[in-house]
Motif scaffolding. Sequence first.
Motif, mmCIF file in Angstrom:
data_model
loop_
_atom_site.group_PDB
_atom_site.id
_atom_site.type_symbol
_atom_site.label_atom_id
_atom_site.label_comp_id
_atom_site.label_asym_id
_atom_site.label_seq_id
_atom_site.Cartn_x
_atom_site.Cartn_y
_atom_site.Cartn_z
ATOM 1 N N PRO A 85 38.731 32.499 28.132
ATOM 2 C CA PRO A 85 37.591 33.419 28.152
ATOM 3 C C PRO A 85 37.964 34.887 28.337
ATOM 4 N N ALA A 86 39.112 35.167 28.923
ATOM 5 C CA ALA A 86 39.507 36.567 29.125
ATOM 6 C C ALA A 86 40.021 37.197 27.836
ATOM 7 N N SER A 104 34.862 38.958 45.983
ATOM 8 C CA SER A 104 34.651 38.781 47.422
ATOM 9 C C SER A 104 35.287 37.480 47.932
ATOM 10 N N LEU A 105 35.427 36.496 47.062
ATOM 11 C CA LEU A 105 36.065 35.231 47.455
ATOM 12 C C LEU A 105 37.583 35.381 47.519
ATOM 13 N N ILE A 106 38.146 36.030 46.506
ATOM 14 C CA ILE A 106 39.602 36.150 46.386
ATOM 15 C C ILE A 106 39.927 37.566 45.909
ATOM 16 N N THR A 113 42.609 35.102 39.267
ATOM 17 C CA THR A 113 42.795 34.603 37.899
ATOM 18 C C THR A 113 43.062 33.106 37.922
ATOM 19 N N ARG A 114 43.936 32.665 38.818
ATOM 20 C CA ARG A 114 44.235 31.221 38.925
ATOM 21 C C ARG A 114 42.979 30.437 39.305
ATOM 22 N N LEU A 115 42.175 30.988 40.220
ATOM 23 C CA LEU A 115 40.932 30.316 40.612
ATOM 24 C C LEU A 115 40.000 30.180 39.413
#
Length: 164
Positions: A85-86, A104-106, A113-115
Amino acid sequence: MHDDETLTAYHEAGHAVVGYVLGGEIESVGLYGEADDWLPERFGDCHVNWGRVDAGCDWQVQREVLTILAGPVAEMIYRGEKLHPATFAPWQHDWAWAWQRSESLIPDPRRRTRLLEAIVVWLHHHLSDDLCWAAIAAVSDELLAHEYLDAEQLAETLSFWIRT
Protein backbone atom coordinates in the motif's frame (compact mmCIF):
# COMPACT_ATOMS: atom_id res chain seq x y z
CA MET A 1 -8.26 -6.69 -16.50
CA HIS A 2 -10.32 -5.23 -13.67
CA ASP A 3 -12.33 -2.07 -14.19
CA ASP A 4 -11.85 0.86 -11.79
CA GLU A 5 -15.44 0.80 -10.56
CA THR A 6 -15.26 -2.86 -9.48
CA LEU A 7 -11.87 -2.36 -7.82
CA THR A 8 -13.24 0.66 -5.96
CA ALA A 9 -16.33 -1.28 -4.87
CA TYR A 10 -14.18 -4.03 -3.32
CA HIS A 11 -11.87 -1.44 -1.75
CA GLU A 12 -14.72 0.46 -0.10
CA ALA A 13 -16.45 -2.78 0.90
CA GLY A 14 -13.27 -3.77 2.76
CA HIS A 15 -13.35 -0.54 4.76
CA ALA A 16 -17.08 -0.93 5.44
CA VAL A 17 -17.04 -4.58 6.54
CA VAL A 18 -14.07 -4.20 8.90
CA GLY A 19 -15.40 -0.93 10.34
CA TYR A 20 -18.78 -2.59 10.89
CA VAL A 21 -17.27 -5.68 12.54
CA LEU A 22 -15.18 -3.46 14.84
CA GLY A 23 -18.27 -1.66 16.11
CA GLY A 24 -18.43 1.41 13.92
CA GLU A 25 -21.64 2.61 12.37
CA ILE A 26 -21.04 2.87 8.66
CA GLU A 27 -23.01 6.01 7.87
CA SER A 28 -22.47 5.63 4.14
CA VAL A 29 -20.31 3.90 1.60
CA GLY A 30 -20.22 4.82 -2.03
CA LEU A 31 -18.42 5.10 -5.28
CA TYR A 32 -17.13 8.49 -6.43
CA GLY A 33 -16.09 10.38 -3.28
CA GLU A 34 -16.07 14.16 -3.51
CA ALA A 35 -13.21 16.29 -2.24
CA ASP A 36 -13.71 17.68 1.27
CA ASP A 37 -11.67 19.26 4.06
CA TRP A 38 -9.94 15.96 4.86
CA LEU A 39 -9.60 14.07 1.59
CA PRO A 40 -9.00 14.78 -2.09
CA GLU A 41 -11.46 13.74 -4.79
CA ARG A 42 -11.38 9.97 -4.96
CA PHE A 43 -13.04 6.95 -6.55
CA GLY A 44 -14.92 5.92 -3.41
CA ASP A 45 -15.77 6.89 0.13
CA CYS A 46 -16.69 5.18 3.41
CA HIS A 47 -17.90 7.21 6.39
CA VAL A 48 -17.50 5.44 9.75
CA ASN A 49 -19.01 6.87 12.92
CA TRP A 50 -17.23 5.43 15.95
CA GLY A 51 -19.54 7.15 18.42
CA ARG A 52 -18.25 8.87 21.52
CA VAL A 53 -14.70 7.65 21.92
CA ASP A 54 -11.36 9.00 23.01
CA ALA A 55 -9.58 9.42 19.66
CA GLY A 56 -6.21 8.93 21.39
CA CYS A 57 -7.15 5.65 23.05
CA ASP A 58 -4.98 2.78 21.77
CA TRP A 59 -8.00 0.58 21.00
CA GLN A 60 -9.61 3.36 18.95
CA VAL A 61 -6.41 3.93 16.99
CA GLN A 62 -6.17 0.19 16.34
CA ARG A 63 -9.78 0.04 15.07
CA GLU A 64 -9.19 2.95 12.75
CA VAL A 65 -5.91 1.59 11.37
CA LEU A 66 -7.47 -1.82 10.72
CA THR A 67 -10.41 -0.18 8.95
CA ILE A 68 -8.17 2.10 6.90
CA LEU A 69 -5.94 -0.73 5.68
CA ALA A 70 -8.87 -3.09 5.04
CA GLY A 71 -9.72 -1.22 1.84
CA PRO A 72 -6.40 -1.82 0.11
CA VAL A 73 -6.28 -5.41 1.40
CA ALA A 74 -9.77 -6.25 0.07
CA GLU A 75 -8.81 -4.81 -3.30
CA MET A 76 -5.50 -6.71 -3.15
CA ILE A 77 -7.37 -9.99 -2.59
CA TYR A 78 -9.79 -9.23 -5.42
CA ARG A 79 -6.90 -8.39 -7.77
CA GLY A 80 -5.03 -11.54 -6.75
CA GLU A 81 -1.88 -9.46 -6.33
CA LYS A 82 0.09 -8.70 -3.19
CA LEU A 83 1.00 -5.05 -3.65
CA HIS A 84 2.42 -2.79 -0.96
CA PRO A 85 0.00 0.00 0.00
CA ALA A 86 2.88 2.45 0.49
CA THR A 87 4.18 2.01 -3.05
CA PHE A 88 1.01 1.33 -5.08
CA ALA A 89 -0.26 4.80 -6.04
CA PRO A 90 -4.03 4.22 -5.61
CA TRP A 91 -3.48 3.09 -2.01
CA GLN A 92 -0.83 5.57 -0.90
CA HIS A 93 -3.40 7.84 0.72
CA ASP A 94 -4.71 4.93 2.82
CA TRP A 95 -1.16 4.02 3.84
CA ALA A 96 -0.29 7.62 4.72
CA TRP A 97 -3.46 7.95 6.77
CA ALA A 98 -2.77 4.68 8.65
CA TRP A 99 0.86 5.78 9.10
CA GLN A 100 -0.15 9.12 10.60
CA ARG A 101 -2.92 7.62 12.74
CA SER A 102 -0.63 4.93 14.20
CA GLU A 103 2.16 7.32 15.20
CA SER A 104 0.81 7.54 18.74
CA LEU A 105 1.05 3.74 19.06
CA ILE A 106 4.58 3.40 17.65
CA PRO A 107 6.60 6.61 17.21
CA ASP A 108 9.64 4.80 15.73
CA PRO A 109 9.22 4.82 11.90
CA ARG A 110 10.82 1.40 11.29
CA ARG A 111 8.77 -0.32 13.95
CA ARG A 112 5.62 1.45 12.73
CA THR A 113 6.27 0.25 9.17
CA ARG A 114 6.69 -3.32 10.45
CA LEU A 115 3.45 -2.99 12.46
CA LEU A 116 1.46 -1.73 9.48
CA GLU A 117 2.91 -4.43 7.24
CA ALA A 118 2.00 -7.07 9.84
CA ILE A 119 -1.55 -5.66 9.95
CA VAL A 120 -1.78 -5.95 6.16
CA VAL A 121 -0.73 -9.63 6.37
CA TRP A 122 -3.19 -10.27 9.22
CA LEU A 123 -6.03 -8.58 7.34
CA HIS A 124 -5.20 -10.52 4.19
CA HIS A 125 -5.53 -13.78 6.11
CA HIS A 126 -8.80 -12.84 7.81
CA LEU A 127 -10.50 -11.08 4.91
CA SER A 128 -9.76 -14.13 2.74
CA ASP A 129 -11.90 -16.26 5.06
CA ASP A 130 -14.92 -17.52 3.08
CA LEU A 131 -17.55 -15.89 5.28
CA CYS A 132 -15.75 -12.57 5.52
CA TRP A 133 -15.04 -12.53 1.79
CA ALA A 134 -18.72 -13.28 1.09
CA ALA A 135 -19.69 -10.23 3.15
CA ILE A 136 -17.20 -8.05 1.24
CA ALA A 137 -18.48 -9.40 -2.08
CA ALA A 138 -22.10 -8.75 -1.06
CA VAL A 139 -21.35 -5.12 -0.17
CA SER A 140 -19.35 -4.73 -3.38
CA ASP A 141 -22.24 -6.12 -5.44
CA GLU A 142 -24.67 -3.71 -3.77
CA LEU A 143 -22.30 -0.80 -4.41
CA LEU A 144 -21.97 -1.74 -8.08
CA ALA A 145 -25.76 -1.93 -8.36
CA HIS A 146 -26.59 1.28 -6.47
CA GLU A 147 -23.32 3.29 -6.21
CA TYR A 148 -24.24 4.38 -2.65
CA LEU A 149 -25.41 2.62 0.49
CA ASP A 150 -26.61 4.33 3.64
CA ALA A 151 -26.30 2.88 7.15
CA GLU A 152 -29.60 1.00 6.96
CA GLN A 153 -28.89 -0.55 3.55
CA LEU A 154 -25.42 -1.61 4.60
CA ALA A 155 -26.63 -3.09 7.91
CA GLU A 156 -29.31 -5.02 6.00
CA THR A 157 -26.72 -6.44 3.62
CA LEU A 158 -24.24 -7.33 6.35
CA SER A 159 -26.71 -8.72 8.87
CA PHE A 160 -26.98 -11.88 6.77
CA TRP A 161 -23.21 -12.48 6.94
CA ILE A 162 -22.12 -10.93 10.21
CA ARG A 163 -23.63 -11.21 13.67
CA THR A 164 -22.55 -8.29 15.86
